[in-house]
Design a protein around this motif. Structure first.
Motif, PDB file in Angstrom:
ATOM      1  N   UNK A   1     -14.494  -1.935  -8.732  1.00 20.90           N
ATOM      2  CA  UNK A   1     -13.633  -1.691 -10.135  1.00 20.90           C
ATOM      3  C   UNK A   1     -12.661  -0.727 -10.045  1.00 20.90           C
ATOM      4  N   UNK A   2     -13.061   0.456  -9.064  1.00 19.35           N
ATOM      5  CA  UNK A   2     -12.148   1.667  -9.003  1.00 19.35           C
ATOM      6  C   UNK A   2     -11.567   1.950  -7.825  1.00 19.35           C
ATOM      7  N   UNK A   3     -11.324   0.606  -6.975  1.00 23.48           N
ATOM      8  CA  UNK A   3     -10.553   0.843  -5.723  1.00 23.48           C
ATOM      9  C   UNK A   3      -9.219   1.309  -5.813  1.00 23.48           C
ATOM     10  N   UNK A   4      -8.678   1.655  -6.942  1.00 21.42           N
ATOM     11  CA  UNK A   4      -7.323   2.235  -7.136  1.00 21.42           C
ATOM     12  C   UNK A   4      -7.615   4.021  -6.813  1.00 21.42           C
ATOM     13  N   UNK A   5      -8.692   4.518  -6.730  1.00 21.26           N
ATOM     14  CA  UNK A   5      -9.056   5.716  -6.446  1.00 21.26           C
ATOM     15  C   UNK A   5      -8.905   5.917  -4.999  1.00 21.26           C
ATOM     16  N   UNK A   6      -9.585   4.803  -4.178  1.00 22.36           N
ATOM     17  CA  UNK A   6      -9.354   4.902  -2.724  1.00 22.36           C
ATOM     18  C   UNK A   6      -7.914   4.830  -2.189  1.00 22.36           C
ATOM     19  N   UNK A   7      -7.159   4.144  -3.058  1.00 21.34           N
ATOM     20  CA  UNK A   7      -5.747   3.595  -2.681  1.00 21.34           C
ATOM     21  C   UNK A   7      -5.017   5.119  -3.036  1.00 21.34           C
ATOM     22  N   UNK A   8      -5.415   5.971  -3.978  1.00 24.71           N
ATOM     23  CA  UNK A   8      -4.709   7.027  -4.135  1.00 24.71           C
ATOM     24  C   UNK A   8      -5.106   8.127  -3.107  1.00 24.71           C
ATOM     25  N   UNK A   9      -6.336   8.250  -2.409  1.00 20.98           N
ATOM     26  CA  UNK A   9      -6.706   9.092  -1.298  1.00 20.98           C
ATOM     27  C   UNK A   9      -5.951   8.634  -0.205  1.00 20.98           C
ATOM     28  N   UNK A  10      -5.816   7.149   0.159  1.00 20.89           N
ATOM     29  CA  UNK A  10      -4.967   6.837   1.285  1.00 20.89           C
ATOM     30  C   UNK A  10      -3.488   7.542   1.241  1.00 20.89           C
ATOM     31  N   UNK A  11      -3.051   7.043  -0.048  1.00 20.75           N
ATOM     32  CA  UNK A  11      -1.633   7.438  -0.347  1.00 20.75           C
ATOM     33  C   UNK A  11      -1.460   9.249  -0.015  1.00 20.75           C
ATOM     34  N   UNK A  12      -2.346   9.995  -0.665  1.00 13.95           N
ATOM     35  CA  UNK A  12      -2.381  11.289  -0.286  1.00 13.95           C
ATOM     36  C   UNK A  12      -2.745  11.795   1.185  1.00 13.95           C
ATOM     37  N   UNK A  13      -3.383  10.902   1.599  1.00 12.90           N
ATOM     38  CA  UNK A  13      -3.570  11.321   3.465  1.00 12.90           C
ATOM     39  C   UNK A  13      -2.228  10.933   3.919  1.00 12.90           C
ATOM     40  N   UNK A  14      -1.528   9.868   3.614  1.00 16.08           N
ATOM     41  CA  UNK A  14      -0.318   9.449   4.198  1.00 16.08           C
ATOM     42  C   UNK A  14       0.580  10.525   4.112  1.00 16.08           C
ATOM     43  N   UNK A  15       0.745  10.791   2.895  1.00 13.90           N
ATOM     44  CA  UNK A  15       1.721  12.060   2.380  1.00 13.90           C
ATOM     45  C   UNK A  15       1.636  13.314   3.212  1.00 13.90           C
ATOM     46  N   UNK A  16       0.481  13.583   3.548  1.00  8.90           N
ATOM     47  CA  UNK A  16      -0.082  14.811   4.211  1.00  8.90           C
ATOM     48  C   UNK A  16       0.262  14.761   5.768  1.00  8.90           C
ATOM     49  N   UNK A  17       0.780  13.252   6.115  1.00  3.75           N
ATOM     50  CA  UNK A  17       0.981  12.776   7.401  1.00  3.75           C
ATOM     51  C   UNK A  17      -0.095  13.018   8.524  1.00  3.75           C
ATOM     52  N   UNK A  18      -1.456  12.537   7.936  1.00  2.84           N
ATOM     53  CA  UNK A  18      -2.534  12.865   8.929  1.00  2.84           C
ATOM     54  C   UNK A  18      -2.779  11.481   9.385  1.00  2.84           C
ATOM     55  N   UNK A  19      -2.288  10.345   8.450  1.00  2.00           N
ATOM     56  CA  UNK A  19      -2.599   9.049   9.233  1.00  2.00           C
ATOM     57  C   UNK A  19      -1.127   8.082   8.968  1.00  2.00           C
ATOM     58  N   UNK A  20      -1.340   7.120   9.856  1.00  2.00           N
ATOM     59  CA  UNK A  20      -0.236   5.973   9.613  1.00  2.00           C
ATOM     60  C   UNK A  20      -0.671   4.683   9.691  1.00  2.00           C
ATOM     61  N   UNK A  21       0.074   3.657   9.224  1.00  2.00           N
ATOM     62  CA  UNK A  21      -0.138   2.280   9.103  1.00  2.00           C
ATOM     63  C   UNK A  21      -0.472   1.727  10.867  1.00  2.00           C
ATOM     64  N   UNK A  22      -1.294   0.805  10.783  1.00  2.00           N
ATOM     65  CA  UNK A  22      -1.445   0.173  12.135  1.00  2.00           C
ATOM     66  C   UNK A  22      -0.170  -0.938  12.179  1.00  2.00           C
ATOM     67  N   UNK A  23       0.101  -1.379  11.098  1.00  2.00           N
ATOM     68  CA  UNK A  23       1.189  -2.389  11.093  1.00  2.00           C
ATOM     69  C   UNK A  23       1.949  -2.285   9.714  1.00  2.00           C
ATOM     70  N   UNK A  24       3.114  -1.715   9.671  1.00  2.00           N
ATOM     71  CA  UNK A  24       3.708  -1.348   8.320  1.00  2.00           C
ATOM     72  C   UNK A  24       4.218  -2.838   7.672  1.00  2.00           C
ATOM     73  N   UNK A  25       4.261  -3.952   8.187  1.00  2.00           N
ATOM     74  CA  UNK A  25       4.478  -5.107   7.641  1.00  2.00           C
ATOM     75  C   UNK A  25       3.323  -5.726   7.094  1.00  2.00           C
ATOM     76  N   UNK A  26       2.334  -5.236   7.372  1.00  2.00           N
ATOM     77  CA  UNK A  26       0.997  -6.242   6.771  1.00  2.00           C
ATOM     78  C   UNK A  26       0.881  -5.840   5.196  1.00  2.00           C
ATOM     79  N   UNK A  27       0.503  -6.893   4.690  1.00  2.00           N
ATOM     80  CA  UNK A  27       0.291  -7.015   2.969  1.00  2.00           C
ATOM     81  C   UNK A  27      -0.503  -5.641   2.568  1.00  2.00           C
ATOM     82  N   UNK A  28      -0.219  -4.881   1.676  1.00  2.00           N
ATOM     83  CA  UNK A  28      -0.649  -3.746   1.033  1.00  2.00           C
ATOM     84  C   UNK A  28      -2.415  -4.155   1.225  1.00  2.00           C
ATOM     85  N   UNK A  29      -2.853  -5.056   0.656  1.00  2.00           N
ATOM     86  CA  UNK A  29      -4.386  -5.280   0.516  1.00  2.00           C
ATOM     87  C   UNK A  29      -4.947  -5.197   1.747  1.00  2.00           C
TER      88      UNK A  29
END
Length: 285
Positions: free
Chosen positions: A248-276
């Motif tokens: 029910x709190x999966x938005x917290x995980x999404x926030x962590x991923x967003x912060x890590x992306x903004x820090x340029x530590x990770x990148x999507x495997x495929x940018x065209x994949x659906x967000x979920x």
């Protein structure tokens, strides 16, 4: 025959380091490599062994007489939590044992022995353990999980592996990251201090809401690296599992991923994949 010899050496070393202190026929040396000293000690140890009727004498390098049982000592003083399972009471260590063993081995193996006036250090605090040694990291901290291992002291590294203090060589940080993630703990913080020292901090487990943004991002990145070298990618589900976040709190995980992306530590495997269904890999992959 080689395996038999290795087993013999391993058992012998374990027997020797189990001694409470040095004896007339066993000497522990931290890092002293002076030829004159070595010759004098070998002569003295040999004479003492002969007088005491011992068939052999031993000198072990990389082990301090006062701290050769440091791993066992640390394990006795770190926080422990008692749990009741059925009718059995169990004590659980506040930190994964394998993480402590690997990090203690690291500060000994990777110390800059030629840097005088310093020794490997383990400092225990209420909420963390700090492991430090002379010498800067030999590889980039961001690539410490996947980079081919380099050791300042190759013989000492082999010795500590043979005597069972650490696991197979080159797998130390992988095992630390795996152990902390399985215990829902943040990843260790690795620091290069003025290109002269390396410090690694292992943190005690805390509730999710008390974990700082920096620790969340670092943990997400380190876990992404660990998964990648094992042929996997991180996702929202794996981040929730990593931090013990409810569905029910999966938005917290999404926030962590967003912060890590903004820090340029990770990148999507495929940018065209659906967000979920999006998965991520390290920035260097």
């Amino acid at each position: 025959m080689a395996i038999k010899n290795q087993d013999y050496i391993k058992n012998l070393i374990r027997e020797l380091i189990s001694l409470p202190s040095e004896t007339e026929w066993v000497e522990f040396k931290h890092n002293n490599d002076g030829p004159q000293m070595i010759g004098e000690y070998i002569s003295a140890l040999g004479n003492s062994a002969a007088l005491l009727g011992r068939p052999k004498a031993y000198m072990l390098w990389g082990i301090d007489d006062e701290t050769h049982k440091i791993v066992e000592y640390v394990l006795t003083i770190i926080p422990q939590e008692e749990t009741i399972e059925g009718s059995i009471r169990r004590s659980n260590l506040g930190y994964p044992e394998i993480a402590i063993r690997e990090l203690i081995a690291n500060i000994m193996i990777h110390q800059a022995i030629d840097q005088k006036g310093t020794n490997p250090m383990v400092e225990l605090f209420k909420d963390r353990i700090e492991f430090s040694n002379a010498g800067s990291p030999l590889v980039s901290i961001e690539r410490i999980v996947d980079t081919v291992p380099i050791s300042r002291n190759e013989n000492l590294a082999g010795f500590m592996h043979k005597c069972g203090i650490c696991e197979e060589r080159g797998s130390g940080y992988d095992k630390v990251i795996y152990a902390t993630s399985k215990n829902s703990m943040v990843a260790p913080k690795i620091e290069n201090q003025s290109d002269k020292f390396t410090k690694v901090t292992l943190f005690l487990k805390v509730p999710f809401d008390l974990i700082s943004k920096e620790d969340r991002v670092r943990t997400c990145y380190m876990q992404t690296c660990f998964l990648y070298v094992n042929g996997e990618a991180i996702s929202n589900n794996s981040v929730r599992e990593l931090f013990g976040i409810d569905e029910k709190d999966k938005y917290k995980a999404s926030r962590i991923i967003k912060d890590t992306l903004e820090a340029k530590f990770i990148k999507p495997v495929n940018e065209n994949t659906a967000p979920r269904y999006m998965k991520y890999i390290p920035f260097w992959a």
